[in-house]
Design a protein around this motif. Structure first.
Motif, PDB file in Angstrom:
ATOM      1  N   ARG A 328      -5.356  -7.277   4.127  1.00 15.68           N
ATOM      2  CA  ARG A 328      -4.445  -6.518   3.268  1.00 15.68           C
ATOM      3  C   ARG A 328      -3.418  -5.747   4.088  1.00 15.68           C
ATOM      4  O   ARG A 328      -2.242  -5.638   3.701  1.00 15.68           O
ATOM      5  CB  ARG A 328      -5.254  -5.560   2.396  1.00 15.68           C
ATOM      6  CG  ARG A 328      -5.975  -6.250   1.247  1.00 15.68           C
ATOM      7  CD  ARG A 328      -6.820  -5.266   0.470  1.00 15.68           C
ATOM      8  NE  ARG A 328      -7.440  -5.915  -0.684  1.00 15.68           N
ATOM      9  CZ  ARG A 328      -8.412  -5.386  -1.416  1.00 15.68           C
ATOM     10  NH1 ARG A 328      -8.893  -4.170  -1.089  1.00 15.68           N
ATOM     11  NH2 ARG A 328      -8.915  -6.026  -2.437  1.00 15.68           N
ATOM     12  N   ALA A 329      -3.847  -5.199   5.219  1.00 11.40           N
ATOM     13  CA  ALA A 329      -2.917  -4.450   6.057  1.00 11.40           C
ATOM     14  C   ALA A 329      -1.778  -5.339   6.550  1.00 11.40           C
ATOM     15  O   ALA A 329      -0.603  -4.933   6.543  1.00 11.40           O
ATOM     16  CB  ALA A 329      -3.660  -3.838   7.242  1.00 11.40           C
ATOM     17  N   LEU A 330      -2.108  -6.545   6.984  1.00 12.99           N
ATOM     18  CA  LEU A 330      -1.077  -7.458   7.471  1.00 12.99           C
ATOM     19  C   LEU A 330      -0.161  -7.912   6.339  1.00 12.99           C
ATOM     20  O   LEU A 330       1.055  -8.045   6.529  1.00 12.99           O
ATOM     21  CB  LEU A 330      -1.728  -8.656   8.156  1.00 12.99           C
ATOM     22  CG  LEU A 330      -2.373  -8.330   9.511  1.00 12.99           C
ATOM     23  CD1 LEU A 330      -3.292  -9.439   9.973  1.00 12.99           C
ATOM     24  CD2 LEU A 330      -1.299  -8.052  10.560  1.00 12.99           C
ATOM     25  N   ARG A 331      -0.716  -8.127   5.158  1.00 14.55           N
ATOM     26  CA  ARG A 331       0.122  -8.479   4.001  1.00 14.55           C
ATOM     27  C   ARG A 331       1.036  -7.315   3.629  1.00 14.55           C
ATOM     28  O   ARG A 331       2.210  -7.511   3.291  1.00 14.55           O
ATOM     29  CB  ARG A 331      -0.749  -8.876   2.810  1.00 14.55           C
ATOM     30  CG  ARG A 331      -1.515 -10.190   2.955  1.00 14.55           C
ATOM     31  CD  ARG A 331      -0.576 -11.373   3.105  1.00 14.55           C
ATOM     32  NE  ARG A 331       0.329 -11.548   1.997  1.00 14.55           N
ATOM     33  CZ  ARG A 331       0.137 -12.423   1.006  1.00 14.55           C
ATOM     34  NH1 ARG A 331      -0.937 -13.191   1.014  1.00 14.55           N
ATOM     35  NH2 ARG A 331       1.009 -12.548   0.045  1.00 14.55           N
ATOM     36  N   ASN A 332       0.502  -6.100   3.694  1.00 11.64           N
ATOM     37  CA  ASN A 332       1.323  -4.925   3.388  1.00 11.64           C
ATOM     38  C   ASN A 332       2.441  -4.736   4.416  1.00 11.64           C
ATOM     39  O   ASN A 332       3.556  -4.334   4.072  1.00 11.64           O
ATOM     40  CB  ASN A 332       0.461  -3.667   3.346  1.00 11.64           C
ATOM     41  CG  ASN A 332      -0.480  -3.634   2.164  1.00 11.64           C
ATOM     42  OD1 ASN A 332      -0.309  -4.384   1.200  1.00 11.64           O
ATOM     43  ND2 ASN A 332      -1.485  -2.772   2.218  1.00 11.64           N
ATOM     44  N   ALA A 333       2.132  -5.019   5.680  1.00 14.39           N
ATOM     45  CA  ALA A 333       3.117  -4.811   6.746  1.00 14.39           C
ATOM     46  C   ALA A 333       4.188  -5.892   6.768  1.00 14.39           C
ATOM     47  O   ALA A 333       5.367  -5.596   6.999  1.00 14.39           O
ATOM     48  CB  ALA A 333       2.406  -4.751   8.097  1.00 14.39           C
ATOM     49  N   PHE A 334       3.799  -7.148   6.517  1.00 19.10           N
ATOM     50  CA  PHE A 334       4.714  -8.272   6.725  1.00 19.10           C
ATOM     51  C   PHE A 334       5.076  -9.041   5.456  1.00 19.10           C
ATOM     52  O   PHE A 334       5.919  -9.939   5.507  1.00 19.10           O
ATOM     53  CB  PHE A 334       4.114  -9.262   7.735  1.00 19.10           C
ATOM     54  CG  PHE A 334       3.835  -8.664   9.085  1.00 19.10           C
ATOM     55  CD1 PHE A 334       4.675  -7.714   9.633  1.00 19.10           C
ATOM     56  CD2 PHE A 334       2.728  -9.064   9.821  1.00 19.10           C
ATOM     57  CE1 PHE A 334       4.422  -7.161  10.885  1.00 19.10           C
ATOM     58  CE2 PHE A 334       2.468  -8.529  11.071  1.00 19.10           C
ATOM     59  CZ  PHE A 334       3.320  -7.571  11.600  1.00 19.10           C
ATOM     60  N   GLY A 335       4.433  -8.729   4.347  1.00 17.73           N
ATOM     61  CA  GLY A 335       4.698  -9.483   3.125  1.00 17.73           C
ATOM     62  C   GLY A 335       4.269 -10.925   3.263  1.00 17.73           C
ATOM     63  O   GLY A 335       3.275 -11.247   3.914  1.00 17.73           O
ATOM     64  N   ASP A 336       5.054 -11.837   2.673  1.00 18.57           N
ATOM     65  CA  ASP A 336       4.697 -13.262   2.698  1.00 18.57           C
ATOM     66  C   ASP A 336       4.730 -13.836   4.108  1.00 18.57           C
ATOM     67  O   ASP A 336       4.085 -14.856   4.395  1.00 18.57           O
ATOM     68  CB  ASP A 336       5.646 -14.058   1.796  1.00 18.57           C
ATOM     69  CG  ASP A 336       5.432 -13.751   0.315  1.00 18.57           C
ATOM     70  OD1 ASP A 336       4.339 -13.254  -0.023  1.00 18.57           O
ATOM     71  OD2 ASP A 336       6.350 -13.994  -0.475  1.00 18.57           O
ATOM     72  N   PRO A 385     -11.021 -16.510  -0.848  1.00 16.60           N
ATOM     73  CA  PRO A 385      -9.696 -16.559  -1.485  1.00 16.60           C
ATOM     74  C   PRO A 385      -8.877 -15.287  -1.275  1.00 16.60           C
ATOM     75  O   PRO A 385      -7.644 -15.334  -1.291  1.00 16.60           O
ATOM     76  CB  PRO A 385     -10.034 -16.766  -2.965  1.00 16.60           C
ATOM     77  CG  PRO A 385     -11.387 -17.388  -2.970  1.00 16.60           C
ATOM     78  CD  PRO A 385     -12.112 -16.798  -1.801  1.00 16.60           C
ATOM     79  N   GLN A 386      -9.568 -14.150  -1.077  1.00 20.30           N
ATOM     80  CA  GLN A 386      -8.836 -12.900  -0.856  1.00 20.30           C
ATOM     81  C   GLN A 386      -8.370 -12.742   0.591  1.00 20.30           C
ATOM     82  O   GLN A 386      -7.517 -11.906   0.873  1.00 20.30           O
ATOM     83  CB  GLN A 386      -9.714 -11.709  -1.232  1.00 20.30           C
ATOM     84  CG  GLN A 386     -10.087 -11.647  -2.704  1.00 20.30           C
ATOM     85  CD  GLN A 386     -10.832 -10.381  -3.021  1.00 20.30           C
ATOM     86  OE1 GLN A 386     -10.258  -9.320  -3.237  1.00 20.30           O
ATOM     87  NE2 GLN A 386     -12.162 -10.474  -3.052  1.00 20.30           N
ATOM     88  N   CYS A 387      -8.928 -13.540   1.482  1.00 20.92           N
ATOM     89  CA  CYS A 387      -8.505 -13.544   2.886  1.00 20.92           C
ATOM     90  C   CYS A 387      -7.659 -14.795   3.084  1.00 20.92           C
ATOM     91  O   CYS A 387      -8.179 -15.885   3.364  1.00 20.92           O
ATOM     92  CB  CYS A 387      -9.720 -13.537   3.816  1.00 20.92           C
ATOM     93  SG  CYS A 387     -10.713 -12.036   3.708  1.00 20.92           S
ATOM     94  N   ASN A 388      -6.367 -14.632   2.910  1.00 19.76           N
ATOM     95  CA  ASN A 388      -5.491 -15.796   2.773  1.00 19.76           C
ATOM     96  C   ASN A 388      -4.415 -15.876   3.846  1.00 19.76           C
ATOM     97  O   ASN A 388      -3.262 -16.207   3.575  1.00 19.76           O
ATOM     98  CB  ASN A 388      -4.838 -15.788   1.389  1.00 19.76           C
ATOM     99  CG  ASN A 388      -4.146 -14.470   1.076  1.00 19.76           C
ATOM    100  OD1 ASN A 388      -4.174 -13.552   1.878  1.00 19.76           O
ATOM    101  ND2 ASN A 388      -3.532 -14.383  -0.092  1.00 19.76           N
TER     102      ASN A 388
END
Length: 427
Positions: A328-336, A385-388
């Motif tokens: 989640r942290a990486l998704r929050n930091a970098f988006g897609d 699935p949540q670790c994508n």
């Protein structure tokens, strides 16, 4: 206006890494460990003696050289704590790899920053066992033995071994200790205090007291079909980590010092960042805001765009909470963009080296940059699935790596990030 910095001053404040020494559950030695890691085989096994003592199957990453392991039954009572032996052996390899002569280290501009997550735990266990059983008299315990149980024992041992006269420091930040030590050593060079710093960490925690505590906390892997498959980072079946032992030591130098010696660095340390997630002693904020902010701040300080990242070496312990938090942290930091950056966790193959994890994994990251290959996340066969993200499951993948990010966390909310650039790319 701030004073101008000369080219010489700029060169002396840039930090490069010129030597690596590794002792891991894969092998005793840098290149041997690296080749076995790339082979895709796990180094974790069943620790039969500890399993018998704790009453359940315990998997772990024990060092192949039994004389270096804290689980060894052949160790002479009250000899050097295994963490000290690991540190000295890995330091020797790092110094040789950097092309340094021991005589070049004995001056006031050479220091060491060597961390420990808990001190000489094997020594503590020996003292406790002797006290409990009363089978050993107090007179048989060396008067100075308790000193090697302190967290600073490894840095003291290296400073004494090589006659260092510069700073000797010992960061303690749980499982983020290894990367914290590298960051603090880089600061010593950037602040002009040292021009060479031996940095890293060691851990030898395969003792009943540590494993029993982790067992009660519910963070050790259970119900595994085989010890080699016990730790499964980012897999839907993951339920905990396995403990490993080892040491990772690096040689940091100012760029000027390295160029004056005519050596080719592995990489330049572009910068690091420290943060905290004080949500809970053992858990993280589900929103992962602290880590996301640390990641973006670290890239800004290093003047690196997210699109420049070629690889992220993850903390990835194989616990339900940690792996989702990091994702989640990486998704929050970098988006897609986060889904397109290759990354991996190395703990599925060698276990969690606790205080030594950050420096050992950083050493492997440097070798990945040298050889341009992404090491695999082992045992990731049923993705959550949540670790994508792109975790490089099971098989290492050739990939050009010019810029890499390393993440480490620790119980208590310690967060550390480090940023590297391949030296060939820098030149």
């Amino acid at each position: 206006m701030p004073p101008k910095i000369s080219v010489t001053e700029q060169t002396s404040r840039r930090v490069v890494i010129t030597g690596i020494g590794l002792i891991t559950p894969y092998a005793v030695g840098r290149e041997q460990s690296w080749q076995k890691l790339l082979s895709g085989h796990s180094a974790t096994s069943l620790l039969q003696d500890l399993s018998n003592q704790l009453g359940r199957p315990i998997a772990g990453g024990m060092i192949p050289d039994v004389e270096l392991s804290s689980t060894s039954l052949t160790r002479t009572p009250f000899q050097n704590d295994p963490s000290i032996e690991l540190t000295l052996k890995a330091t020797s390899e790092a110094i040789e790899d950097a092309g340094l002569e021991p005589g070049q280290l004995s001056n006031e501009s050479t220091g060491c920053v060597i961390g420990s997550s808990k001190g000489g735990i094997a020594g503590y266990a020996e003292l406790a066992g002797a006290s409990h059983s009363r089978s050993i008299s107090e007179d048989s315990i060396p008067a100075e033995f308790w000193l090697q149980c302190l967290p600073n024992a490894c840095s003291q041992a290296v400073a004494a071994e090589y006659g260092l006269q510069g700073a000797a420091l010992t960061p303690v930040s749980a499982c983020a200790t290894g990367l914290s030590s590298v960051m603090r050593g880089a600061d010593l060079i950037r602040d002009g205090i040292c021009d060479t710093v031996i940095v890293g960490s060691a851990d030898a925690s395969l003792v009943p007291a540590v494993l029993g505590s982790f067992q009660r906390m519910g963070v050790l892997a259970t119900g595994f079909p085989s010890p080699a498959q016990a730790c499964k980072p980012y897999d839907s079946r993951r339920n905990g980590f396995v403990v490993g032992e080892g040491a990772g030591m690096l040689i940091l130098e100012s760029l000027k010092h390295a160029l004056d010696r005519n050596v080719t660095p592995y990489a330049e340390w572009l910068g690091g960042g420290l943060g905290a997630d004080s949500t809970h002693l053992m858990q993280f904020d589900p929103a992962a805001e602290s880590l996301a902010r640390l990641i973006t701040d670290t890239l800004q300080r290093g003047d690196v765009a997210a699109t420049e990242l070629d690889y992220i070496n993850l903390h990835g312990t194989g616990t339900q909470i940690n792996d989702l938090y990091e994702t989640r942290a990486l998704r929050n930091a970098f988006g897609d963009l986060a889904t397109r950056i290759p990354c991996s966790s190395l703990k599925g193959g060698m276990g969690h080296l606790l205080g030594a994890a950050g420096s050992v994994e950083l050493g492997f990251t440097l070798l990945a940059m040298r050889d341009h290959i992404i090491p695999a996340t082992l045992n990731l066969e049923h993705p959550d699935p949540q670790c994508n993200l792109n975790y490089t499951p099971c098989i290492a993948v050739p990939h050009t790596i010019n810029t890499a990010l390393k993440l480490s966390f620790g119980f208590g909310g310690h967060l550390v990030a480090g940023l590297l650039r391949n030296w060939q790319a820098t030149r």
